[in-house]
Write an enzyme that holds these catalytic residues in place. Sequence first.
Site, short mmCIF file in Angstrom:
data_model
loop_
_atom_site.label_atom_id
_atom_site.label_comp_id
_atom_site.label_asym_id
_atom_site.label_seq_id
_atom_site.Cartn_x
_atom_site.Cartn_y
_atom_site.Cartn_z
N LYS A 165 32.73 53.76 32.65
CA LYS A 165 33.97 53.97 32.35
C LYS A 165 34.01 55.37 31.72
CE LYS A 165 37.57 51.40 31.64
NZ LYS A 165 38.18 50.27 32.67
N GLY B 171 54.51 40.97 34.29
CA GLY B 171 54.24 42.09 34.52
C GLY B 171 53.58 42.26 35.92
N VAL C 204 50.93 41.92 37.33
CA VAL C 204 50.01 40.90 37.79
C VAL C 204 50.66 39.39 37.91
CG1 VAL C 204 47.81 39.61 37.96
CG2 VAL C 204 47.76 41.95 37.16
P1 NAD Z 1 51.73 45.07 32.61
O1 NAD Z 1 51.59 45.82 31.45
O2 NAD Z 1 52.26 45.39 33.70
O3 NAD Z 1 52.08 43.45 32.41
C1 NAD Z 1 51.81 42.69 31.06
C2 NAD Z 1 53.18 42.12 30.71
O4 NAD Z 1 52.81 41.22 29.59
C3 NAD Z 1 54.40 43.01 30.36
O5 NAD Z 1 55.39 42.53 31.24
C4 NAD Z 1 54.48 42.90 28.95
O6 NAD Z 1 55.86 43.07 28.42
C5 NAD Z 1 53.95 41.49 28.65
N1 NAD Z 1 53.40 41.09 27.42
C6 NAD Z 1 53.08 41.94 26.40
N2 NAD Z 1 52.72 41.18 25.30
C7 NAD Z 1 53.44 39.94 25.60
C8 NAD Z 1 53.31 38.87 24.91
N3 NAD Z 1 52.96 38.79 23.49
N4 NAD Z 1 53.96 37.47 25.19
C9 NAD Z 1 54.45 37.88 26.42
N5 NAD Z 1 54.22 38.57 27.36
C10 NAD Z 1 53.69 39.77 26.77
O7 NAD Z 1 50.26 44.79 33.01
P2 NAD Z 1 49.33 44.09 34.22
O8 NAD Z 1 49.15 45.07 35.15
O9 NAD Z 1 50.16 42.91 34.91
O10 NAD Z 1 48.10 43.41 33.71
C11 NAD Z 1 48.02 42.37 32.89
C12 NAD Z 1 46.71 42.07 32.13
O11 NAD Z 1 45.94 41.94 33.37
C13 NAD Z 1 46.39 43.05 31.37
O12 NAD Z 1 45.39 42.67 30.34
C14 NAD Z 1 45.47 44.04 32.34
O13 NAD Z 1 44.52 44.79 31.56
C15 NAD Z 1 44.65 42.64 33.11
N6 NAD Z 1 44.14 43.44 34.45
C16 NAD Z 1 45.04 43.96 35.18
C17 NAD Z 1 44.77 44.31 36.69
C18 NAD Z 1 45.58 44.83 37.64
O14 NAD Z 1 45.36 45.02 38.75
N7 NAD Z 1 46.75 45.35 37.06
C19 NAD Z 1 43.29 44.23 36.88
C20 NAD Z 1 42.55 43.89 36.12
C21 NAD Z 1 42.93 43.15 34.84
#
Ligand code: NAD
Length: 362
Positions: free
Chosen positions: A87, A189, A191
Site C-alpha cells: 500500500k 453507493g 457497490v
Molecule cells: P461509495 O462512497 O460509493 O458508497 C458508500 C455510500 O455509503 C455512499 O453513498 C455514502 O453516502 C453512504 N454512507 C456513508 N455513511 C453512511 C451512513 N452512516 N449510513 C448510510 N449510508 C452511508 O463507496 P463504495 O465504493 O460503494 O464502497 C463501499 C464500501 O466498500 C467502502 O467501505 C469501501 O472501502 C468498500 N470497498 C469498496 C470496493 C469497491 O470496489 N468500490 C472494494 C472493496 C471494498
Amino acid sequence: MAQSLVESTVLSHMALKNHEQIVFCQDHSTGLKAIIAIHNTVLGPALGGTRMWNYTNEAEALNDVMRLSRGMTYKAAISGLNLGGGKAVIIGDSRTQKNEALMRRFGKFVDSLAGKYITAEDVGMGPSDMEWIHDETEHVAGLPETFGGGGDPSPVTAYGVYMGMKASANKAYGSDSLSGKKVVVQGAGHVGQYLVDYLVKEGAVVSVCDIFQDRIDAISKTHPGVKVIDPASVYDADMDIYAPCALGAILNDETLPKLKCQIIAGAANNQLQDEVKHGKIVTDKGIIYAPDFLINAGGLINCYSELEGYNRERALEKTEKIYNTTLEIINYSNANKVPTYQAANEMAEARIDSIAKINAVL
Ligand code: NAD
C-alpha cells in the site's frame, strides 16, 4: 546519531508484523511526501492502492500504510491470488495539493521498485491521477478501460459480496436462496447499488439507507419496490441479513446489542471495530459473519485480472470462488471453534507459509 535512532524505531516497528520493506519518498520541487509499504511478497508482487490523506503527522501516515499493506497480504492470500500485500500513502490534501508533477514524481518512485509494488486507486485518488502515475510506470492496476484497464471495480466487488452472502445463507438456512429474505443494505453507493440489483433479481426483500438523498433517489428510480429506511435506525431494523456497504467499524459495543440478524455480509472494510472483542460477540450471538476482506475482494481480483490482460468474464469467474471460500471459512470456524475472521486469517497464513516452503526449495 538521531538518524540511526529513527531507523531502528522504524525497523523494530516493521519487525512486529514482519513487513519486508518501507520506502520513504520525498521530493523538494513537487512537495511530495509519500510512504510505500511492502508487507509480504511470498505469493507475488505487492499490490495495493495509493491513498492521499491529510495525516496529522508522519507517524500516523506510517501506521496507516503499514496496517493497510498487511491487510492486502491477507486479502490476496485468502482469495487465492498470486499477489503480495502493499500500500502507499501520499501525505497531503487531495483537494488542494494534487497536480501532474506530484503524481508523476510519485510514479517514478513506484517505478524504482521495478514491479515489486503495483499501485492502484484508493481514497483521495482518481482516474486522472492514475493516468499521470502511469505516464512514469507500468506498475499500475485499476486503470480506466480506455487504458486497457478493468474500469470501475464496484460491479465485481458487489458480485463477490453477493457470493459471500449466498454461501452464508447456505450455512444459516440450508439453502443459498435469498428469495424472501429481508436484507438491509447500508450505503447505496458504488457497490451498494450493484448489490441491490443482484438481491432484487433474486427476490430478496430489500431495504436501503444512505445519508444522501440523491443516492436513495437513484435506487428508488431503478428499483421502486425497495424500501427506504432512516440511516439512524438501521441497526434496529427487522432483517435477516445485514449488508454494511458504507463505513467501517460499524460492528461495535453500541450497534451489536441492537442487531437481530442471522448473517452479516457486506462490502465495507474493517467492519469489526475491535477484531478480537467484536468478532467474539458476533459469534456468541449466533450470527454468521462473512469476513469483509474476503467477500469484498472482487475489486482486487479485478485489478489482478488486468495483469493477465483484462477480461471481465474471467474476473467474475474468479470472484465467484468467494462462494466456496466462504463455505470453507465457516466450516473451519465451526470445526475449530474460532470466529470467522480468525478462521480467514489462519487460512491465509497457512497458504502463505506453504508457498514460502516451496519457494525455499526451488
Ligand atoms: P461509495 O462512497 O460509493 O458508497 C458508500 C455510500 O455509503 C455512499 O453513498 C455514502 O453516502 C453512504 N454512507 C456513508 N455513511 C453512511 C451512513 N452512516 N449510513 C448510510 N449510508 C452511508 O463507496 P463504495 O465504493 O460503494 O464502497 C463501499 C464500501 O466498500 C467502502 O467501505 C469501501 O472501502 C468498500 N470497498 C469498496 C470496493 C469497491 O470496489 N468500490 C472494494 C472493496 C471494498
